[in-house]
Every structure is written in structure tokens, then in C-alpha cells.
Motif scaffolding. Structure first.
Motif, PDB file in Angstrom:
ATOM      1  N   SER A 185       1.003  -1.344   0.029  1.00 13.85           N
ATOM      2  CA  SER A 185       0.143   0.035   0.130  1.00 13.85           C
ATOM      3  C   SER A 185       0.966   1.273  -0.017  1.00 13.85           C
ATOM      4  O   SER A 185       1.047   1.772   0.942  1.00 13.85           O
ATOM      5  N   PRO A 186       1.506   1.459  -1.105  1.00 16.00           N
ATOM      6  CA  PRO A 186       2.452   2.758  -1.192  1.00 16.00           C
ATOM      7  C   PRO A 186       1.817   3.861  -0.696  1.00 16.00           C
ATOM      8  O   PRO A 186       2.749   4.889  -0.426  1.00 16.00           O
ATOM      9  N   GLY A 187       0.780   4.479  -0.677  1.00 18.96           N
ATOM     10  CA  GLY A 187       0.136   5.653  -0.244  1.00 18.96           C
ATOM     11  C   GLY A 187      -0.287   5.484   1.246  1.00 18.96           C
ATOM     12  O   GLY A 187      -0.506   6.604   1.840  1.00 18.96           O
ATOM     13  N   SER A 188       0.054   4.603   2.171  1.00 15.60           N
ATOM     14  CA  SER A 188      -0.116   4.474   3.304  1.00 15.60           C
ATOM     15  C   SER A 188       0.957   5.129   4.211  1.00 15.60           C
ATOM     16  O   SER A 188       2.057   5.356   3.869  1.00 15.60           O
ATOM     17  N   ASP A 189       0.580   5.425   5.550  1.00 15.67           N
ATOM     18  CA  ASP A 189       1.451   5.738   6.418  1.00 15.67           C
ATOM     19  C   ASP A 189       2.676   4.698   6.753  1.00 15.67           C
ATOM     20  O   ASP A 189       3.964   5.162   7.255  1.00 15.67           O
ATOM     21  N   SER A 190       2.483   3.336   6.631  1.00  9.90           N
ATOM     22  CA  SER A 190       3.288   2.435   6.936  1.00  9.90           C
ATOM     23  C   SER A 190       4.230   2.240   5.783  1.00  9.90           C
ATOM     24  O   SER A 190       5.325   1.482   6.131  1.00  9.90           O
ATOM     25  N   ALA A 191       4.232   2.699   4.597  1.00  7.96           N
ATOM     26  CA  ALA A 191       5.012   2.176   3.362  1.00  7.96           C
ATOM     27  C   ALA A 191       6.355   2.825   3.806  1.00  7.96           C
ATOM     28  O   ALA A 191       7.220   2.020   3.492  1.00  7.96           O
ATOM     29  N   GLU A 201      16.137  -0.461  -0.937  1.00  7.13           N
ATOM     30  CA  GLU A 201      15.904  -1.063  -2.337  1.00  7.13           C
ATOM     31  C   GLU A 201      14.754  -2.013  -2.036  1.00  7.13           C
ATOM     32  O   GLU A 201      14.246  -2.666  -3.162  1.00  7.13           O
ATOM     33  N   THR A 202      13.923  -1.989  -0.814  1.00  7.12           N
ATOM     34  CA  THR A 202      12.917  -2.738  -0.697  1.00  7.12           C
ATOM     35  C   THR A 202      11.905  -2.342  -1.731  1.00  7.12           C
ATOM     36  O   THR A 202      11.560  -1.097  -1.768  1.00  7.12           O
ATOM     37  N   GLN A 203      10.836  -3.108  -2.379  1.00  7.84           N
ATOM     38  CA  GLN A 203      10.052  -2.897  -3.472  1.00  7.84           C
ATOM     39  C   GLN A 203       8.728  -2.256  -2.542  1.00  7.84           C
ATOM     40  O   GLN A 203       8.217  -3.364  -1.880  1.00  7.84           O
ATOM     41  N   VAL A 204       8.295  -1.261  -2.681  1.00  7.00           N
ATOM     42  CA  VAL A 204       7.134  -0.750  -2.190  1.00  7.00           C
ATOM     43  C   VAL A 204       6.186  -0.518  -3.302  1.00  7.00           C
ATOM     44  O   VAL A 204       6.122   0.455  -3.740  1.00  7.00           O
ATOM     45  N   GLY A 209      -1.792  -4.700  -8.480  1.00  6.96           N
ATOM     46  CA  GLY A 209      -2.383  -3.490  -9.210  1.00  6.96           C
ATOM     47  C   GLY A 209      -3.599  -2.717  -8.541  1.00  6.96           C
ATOM     48  O   GLY A 209      -3.977  -1.751  -9.024  1.00  6.96           O
ATOM     49  N   VAL A 210      -3.900  -3.316  -7.473  1.00 10.03           N
ATOM     50  CA  VAL A 210      -5.006  -2.964  -6.547  1.00 10.03           C
ATOM     51  C   VAL A 210      -4.674  -2.349  -5.139  1.00 10.03           C
ATOM     52  O   VAL A 210      -3.931  -3.293  -4.319  1.00 10.03           O
ATOM     53  N   ALA A 211      -4.532  -1.222  -4.656  1.00 11.82           N
ATOM     54  CA  ALA A 211      -4.154  -0.694  -3.556  1.00 11.82           C
ATOM     55  C   ALA A 211      -5.011  -0.618  -2.505  1.00 11.82           C
ATOM     56  O   ALA A 211      -4.773  -0.337  -1.359  1.00 11.82           O
ATOM     57  N   THR A 212      -6.296  -1.206  -2.677  1.00 13.53           N
ATOM     58  CA  THR A 212      -7.257  -0.721  -1.590  1.00 13.53           C
ATOM     59  C   THR A 212      -7.136  -2.167  -0.703  1.00 13.53           C
ATOM     60  O   THR A 212      -8.089  -2.169   0.409  1.00 13.53           O
ATOM     61  N   ASN A 213      -6.553  -3.321  -1.256  1.00 13.67           N
ATOM     62  CA  ASN A 213      -6.537  -4.509  -0.185  1.00 13.67           C
ATOM     63  C   ASN A 213      -5.277  -5.273  -0.483  1.00 13.67           C
ATOM     64  O   ASN A 213      -4.828  -5.319  -1.652  1.00 13.67           O
ATOM     65  N   VAL A 214      -4.802  -5.876   0.542  1.00 13.64           N
ATOM     66  CA  VAL A 214      -3.648  -6.533   0.199  1.00 13.64           C
ATOM     67  C   VAL A 214      -4.303  -8.098   0.029  1.00 13.64           C
ATOM     68  O   VAL A 214      -4.765  -8.741   0.938  1.00 13.64           O
TER      69      VAL A 214
END
Length: 249
Positions: A185-191, A201-204, A209-214
Motif C-alpha cells: 500500500s504505497p500511499g499508506s503511512d506504513s509504507a 531497495e525494498t520494493q513498495v 495493481g489494486v491498492a485498496t486491499n492486500v
């Protein structure tokens, strides 16, 4: 003469038992002896990092779905393998793999260096293989995109890994659930915290393709995208050779 010796040995229970112990000991020594030199044979990789909680969850799904039964994760030193898959695998690359997934069966291609070879969308498409290659005999895994990933128990998974030698810190274990959510969830505070704990280098990103659910697809694609990329040790010996010195006249 050999038959006579064999007959005599079979009739002596003690002798037969001792012979079995001797033969078994040879096999045991051959397997155990190399472990005493393991510190000398396993390469050093200062840049090696551990799996993130999301990647570890993806690895668990990879095992659960039996992917290892058809795909190996070990490039041998044979020339045709190196030319097809890249540098041969090093022992250190499996340093934090419990259990290791080297495998020996290749119904499908080796995946040891699949990380970064395809886009996330491409990885997701491969998991529905007949949409890409109609004659493929690999089953589809479409439900992974529908299944929400169970992330609440990830601290327990990291604790279990630490118990067998993987250097997860207390901070990593405590934040495992938040980090799994943040990495997908790249837009979250936890990212941003994920990169602080596991490296720049960690991929976030939203791997499915869907950011609303993991989803489970997020986890599996995240895992596949780091295969062969947790350390650069295997690529260090493949750098272009230096120019030969000028001949002395």
C-alpha cells in the motif's frame, strides 16, 4: 570366495550388525563431515537482507500451492543453464530459506533469478498461464487475486524464522503486520517504515495493481520479484574482465 564370506556373515548376527553399522557410518560421515567446514564454504554476502513479512507470506503461499514441485530454484553450473537463467546459484543466496526450495524437477523453468524479469502485471498473467500460452499444462491461480492475505499472524511467522537463525529484530517482529500492509500500500503511512527496516531497495507498491486491499497475489508476486535479488553476490564474479596488460617489448 565372496559367496562363502557372505554366507558366513549372514549367519553371524553380531558380525552382520557391525557390517551394517560400518556401511551406514560411511554414508553418515559423507553427509555430516562437510558441515564442519560450512563457514569456509558458504560465501560472504554483506548486502544480504532478510525477506520482508509480505515476501515471507508469499513464500509460504508458494509452498502451500506446491509451486516447488514443478519449478526449481537453483541454477546449476552447467553452461546451458547459466546462459539461459543467469549466474549459477550460490549457497549464501539460500541462507535465510527454511526450508530451502532448490528442487530438482523442472516441468516449468527455474525461478532462481526470475525477480525483475517481468513486470508485476506480467507475473500476475503468468499465474493464469493458459491466457498467455494456451497449451500450457500449468494450472491457473486466479483465486489468489480474490483472497485477502492473512497478515495478523505474521509476527509469529517471523518469530519462528528467528528461532532457526534468521536475524529478525524485535522491531521487525512487532511491526510485521503493519509492514506487510505498508509494502503493498504505497500511499499508506506504513509504507516508508518498510524501507527503513528492510533497506532502501525494498520494493513498495501494489503488486496486484489494486491498492485498496492486500491479497495473496500481492504476497506471491512480491516474493517472486525478489528471487535472485536479495544479494548481488552471484553477480560479482560476472563483471567484465579487466583489459589485459600491454605486452612488454
Amino acid at each position: 570366495m565372496p559367496e562363502l564370506f557372505h554366507r558366513k556373515l549372514e549367519r553371524s548376527a553380531i558380525g552382520f550388525v557391525l557390517a551394517i553399522i560400518a556401511v551406514a557410518s560411511v554414508g553418515g560421515i559423507v553427509e555430516i563431515a562437510p558441515l564442519f567446514t560450512i563457514d569456509e564454504t558458504v560465501e560472504e554476502a554483506p548486502d544480504m537482507r532478510v525477506y520482508t513479512p509480505l515476501e515471507l507470506a508469499g513464500r509460504n503461499i508458494y509452498i502451500r500451492e506446491g509451486c516447488y514441485a514443478c519449478h526449481s530454484q537453483m541454477v546449476r553450473t552447467l553452461r546451458d543453464e547459466v546462459e539461459r537463467y543467469g549466474p549459477y546459484s550460490l549457497a549464501v543466496e539460500s541462507k535465510y530459506d527454511h526450508p530451502m526450495l532448490w528442487g530438482s524437477k523442472r516441468t516449468g523453468p527455474d525461478l532462481a533469478r526470475v525477480g525483475g524479469k517481468y513486470s508485476d502485471f506480467g507475473m500476475s498473467r503468468i499465474l493464469s498461464p493458459r491466457e498467455v500460452v494456451p497449451e500450457s499444462n500449468m494450472p491457473a491461480y486466479r483465486w489468489l487475486a480474490r483472497n485477502s492475505l492473512k497478515i495478523e499472524d505474521l509476527p509469529l511467522h517471523l518469530e519462528a524464522q528467528r528461532a532457526i537463525g534468521v536475524p529478525y529484530s524485535e522491531e521487525m517482529i512487532e511491526n510485521a503486520t503493519r509492514d506487510a500492509y505498508g509494502q503493498a500500500s504505497p500511499g499508506s503511512d506504513s509504507a516508508s517504515n518498510v524501507k527503513e527496516r528492510y533497506g532502501a531497495e525494498t520494493q513498495v507498491r501494489a503488486f496486484d495493481g489494486v491498492a485498496t486491499n492486500v491479497t495473496e497475489m500481492d504476497a506471491l508476486v512480491a516474493y517472486l520479484q525478489v528471487l535472485g535479488r536479495l544479494t548481488d553476490a552471484a553477480f560479482e564474479d560476472t563483471a567484465a574482465p579487466e583489459e589485459p596488460p600491454e605486452p612488454i617489448e
